[in-house]
Design a protein around this motif. Structure first.
Motif, PDB file in Angstrom:
ATOM      1  N   UNK A 165      33.707  25.608  45.531  1.00  0.00           N
ATOM      2  CA  UNK A 165      34.764  26.505  45.068  1.00  0.00           C
ATOM      3  C   UNK A 165      35.414  27.220  46.251  1.00  0.00           C
ATOM      4  N   UNK A 166      35.806  26.447  47.250  1.00  0.00           N
ATOM      5  CA  UNK A 166      36.321  27.017  48.491  1.00  0.00           C
ATOM      6  C   UNK A 166      37.771  27.475  48.332  1.00  0.00           C
ATOM      7  N   UNK A 167      38.196  28.464  49.124  1.00  0.00           N
ATOM      8  CA  UNK A 167      39.603  28.881  49.100  1.00  0.00           C
ATOM      9  C   UNK A 167      40.502  27.771  49.624  1.00  0.00           C
ATOM     10  N   UNK A 183      40.133  35.356  46.778  1.00  0.00           N
ATOM     11  CA  UNK A 183      41.361  36.136  46.931  1.00  0.00           C
ATOM     12  C   UNK A 183      41.406  36.874  48.263  1.00  0.00           C
ATOM     13  N   UNK A 184      40.252  37.244  48.797  1.00  0.00           N
ATOM     14  CA  UNK A 184      40.242  37.907  50.097  1.00  0.00           C
ATOM     15  C   UNK A 184      40.592  36.925  51.206  1.00  0.00           C
ATOM     16  N   UNK A 185      40.111  35.692  51.087  1.00  0.00           N
ATOM     17  CA  UNK A 185      40.442  34.665  52.070  1.00  0.00           C
ATOM     18  C   UNK A 185      41.918  34.265  51.992  1.00  0.00           C
ATOM     19  N   UNK A 186      42.452  34.192  50.793  1.00  0.00           N
ATOM     20  CA  UNK A 186      43.783  33.625  50.584  1.00  0.00           C
ATOM     21  C   UNK A 186      44.921  34.635  50.714  1.00  0.00           C
ATOM     22  N   UNK A 297      39.685  43.772  56.026  1.00  0.00           N
ATOM     23  CA  UNK A 297      38.697  44.703  55.486  1.00  0.00           C
ATOM     24  C   UNK A 297      38.849  44.781  53.972  1.00  0.00           C
ATOM     25  N   UNK A 298      37.772  45.172  53.338  1.00  0.00           N
ATOM     26  CA  UNK A 298      37.819  45.573  51.932  1.00  0.00           C
ATOM     27  C   UNK A 298      37.655  47.085  51.909  1.00  0.00           C
ATOM     28  N   UNK A 299      38.427  47.772  51.070  1.00  0.00           N
ATOM     29  CA  UNK A 299      38.326  49.226  51.039  1.00  0.00           C
ATOM     30  C   UNK A 299      38.371  49.741  49.611  1.00  0.00           C
ATOM     31  N   UNK A 358      46.452  50.707  56.444  1.00  0.00           N
ATOM     32  CA  UNK A 358      45.898  50.090  55.240  1.00  0.00           C
ATOM     33  C   UNK A 358      46.997  49.500  54.367  1.00  0.00           C
ATOM     34  N   UNK A 359      48.262  49.871  54.629  1.00  0.00           N
ATOM     35  CA  UNK A 359      49.351  49.549  53.707  1.00  0.00           C
ATOM     36  C   UNK A 359      50.420  48.653  54.330  1.00  0.00           C
ATOM     37  N   UNK A 360      50.157  48.104  55.523  1.00  0.00           N
ATOM     38  CA  UNK A 360      51.122  47.219  56.167  1.00  0.00           C
ATOM     39  C   UNK A 360      51.019  45.805  55.606  1.00  0.00           C
ATOM     40  N   UNK A 361      49.841  45.261  55.591  1.00  0.00           N
ATOM     41  CA  UNK A 361      49.593  43.943  54.997  1.00  0.00           C
ATOM     42  C   UNK A 361      48.351  44.104  54.117  1.00  0.00           C
ATOM     43  N   UNK A 362      48.546  44.253  52.809  1.00  0.00           N
ATOM     44  CA  UNK A 362      47.438  44.696  51.980  1.00  0.00           C
ATOM     45  C   UNK A 362      47.630  44.311  50.524  1.00  0.00           C
TER      46      UNK A 362
END
Length: 368
Positions: A165-167, A183-186, A297-299, A358-362
């Protein structure tokens, strides 16, 4: 049982991050990552942290249940009973004495209640329940083992790999982790110079500076930055916070410190109180071809108090039309910009860019 070096290592870490004279009231606790049997624990609403006794405390119910234990709460005695495989532990709020199978055992810290959650000493609970515990001071990570895992099935940080089930863009990464969703990878990469940009699989394979020693240093900078960025309280914030935030950044002048101090004044005026945490992923690095690395990062963040919605976070890209609700958790992914002003062997000098956001590419959404 593996040796435990947590007390000494964390004491050195906290001192090096914040300085011996730092005001404890104005700085967030030293947050700790927890990996259980190869999978990182994403705490839903409270993060593991280091207390004043230099011990790691964790939300008791989440970790205890992850270890397969039954947990309870007895309000009259303010006690926490925990049971697994015949082992019985009873902890009491504010006490440094625990009962293990009916016998008193002295603790080197206390069980506490913080932000409506009960926290217990991780080392003590894990070891009594039969787990092995390791401490990695370079990444502020506690690793708990309840079963044997082959090293061939994990990355250098002890995280489990997956092969199914790879990205869609799996080739962009040196490996895919079992505890990270696709979704984090993609998520799309930041703007770049295509002819010179590199994804993390290329960086790790071709550039010697991308090694665990250097990456651990970068992760440390990021975790400190995130702990400060997402934990401010108008009732306690002062210049100690400003100086600590300034120290996480790559600086060419003191202008940034002036801007940070202006934000501190705004926090007090706007009565801003937020809490949250940020977890960087070392296998997700992107070089943009313009001289900057972005680490994904995840936040999580929660806005507890404010008068106006403006500039709730020290971030130039904080959305102007933001309408965040109070006392609601928000979660997302972001690419944090890292830069250096040192030529040659720059690996250990990479720090958070003054323009990091945190809000530039997120992505960000309310946690339901």
């Amino acid at each position: 049982m593996k040796k435990w070096f947590m007390a000494m290592t964390i004491a050195v870490l906290v001192s090096s991050l914040f300085g011996a004279t730092a005001s404890a009231a104005s700085l967030p606790p030293a947050f700790v990552s927890v990996v259980l049997d190869g999978k990182k624990i994403w705490f839903p609403d409270a993060q593991a942290y280091v207390d004043e006794n230099q011990r790691t405390l964790v939300p008791f119910r989440f970790v205890a249940e992850s270890l397969g234990a039954k947990v309870g709460w007895e309000a009259p005695s303010q006690s926490v009973p925990i049971e697994r495989d015949g082992q019985q532990i009873r902890l009491q709020i504010g006490s440094n004495i625990a009962l293990v199978n009916g016998q008193e055992v002295a603790l080197d810290t206390q069980v506490v209640t913080k932000d409506g959650r009960t926290f217990v000493p991780l080392r003590f609970v894990s070891e009594v329940l039969g787990a092995e515990v390791e401490w990695d001071g370079s990444t502020s990570t506690v690793t708990i083992h309840t079963k044997d895992i082959s090293e061939s099935d994990t990355d250098e940080w002890g995280r489990l790999l997956r092969k199914t089930d790879l990205p869609k863009n799996a080739a962009d990464y040196p490996y895919i982790l079992a505890d990270v969703p696709n979704e984090m990878y993609e998520m799309a990469y930041p703007p770049s110079r295509p002819s010179e940009s590199k994804v993390s699989s290329e960086l790790y394979a071709t550039i010697s500076e991308y090694n665990k020693q250097n990456v651990d240093i970068w992760m440390g900078h990021l975790k400190t930055f995130g702990a400060l960025l997402l934990n401010v309280d108008y009732r306690t914030i002062d210049d100690t916070w400003a100086q600590a935030m300034f120290a996480t950044k790559m600086q060419n002048s003191n202008a940034e410190l002036r801007y940070i101090r202006e934000y501190v004044d705004w926090v007090k005026e706007n009565q801003i109180h937020i809490m949250g945490y940020l977890e960087p992923e070392p296998s997700m690095i992107f070089y943009d071809g313009f001289g900057a690395d972005y680490i994904r990062v995840k936040f999580r963040v929660q806005f507890l108090s404010f008068k106006h919605h403006e500039r709730l976070i020290y971030d130039n890209w904080f959305p102007q039309e933001a309408d965040f609700e109070k006392n609601v958790w928000y979660e997302g992914y972001a690419d944090i910009k890292m830069v250096t002003n040192v030529g040659g062997h720059w690996g250990s000098t990479l720090k958070v860019s003054p323009t990091a956001s945190l809000f530039f590419n997120h992505t960000i959404s309310k946690v339901e």
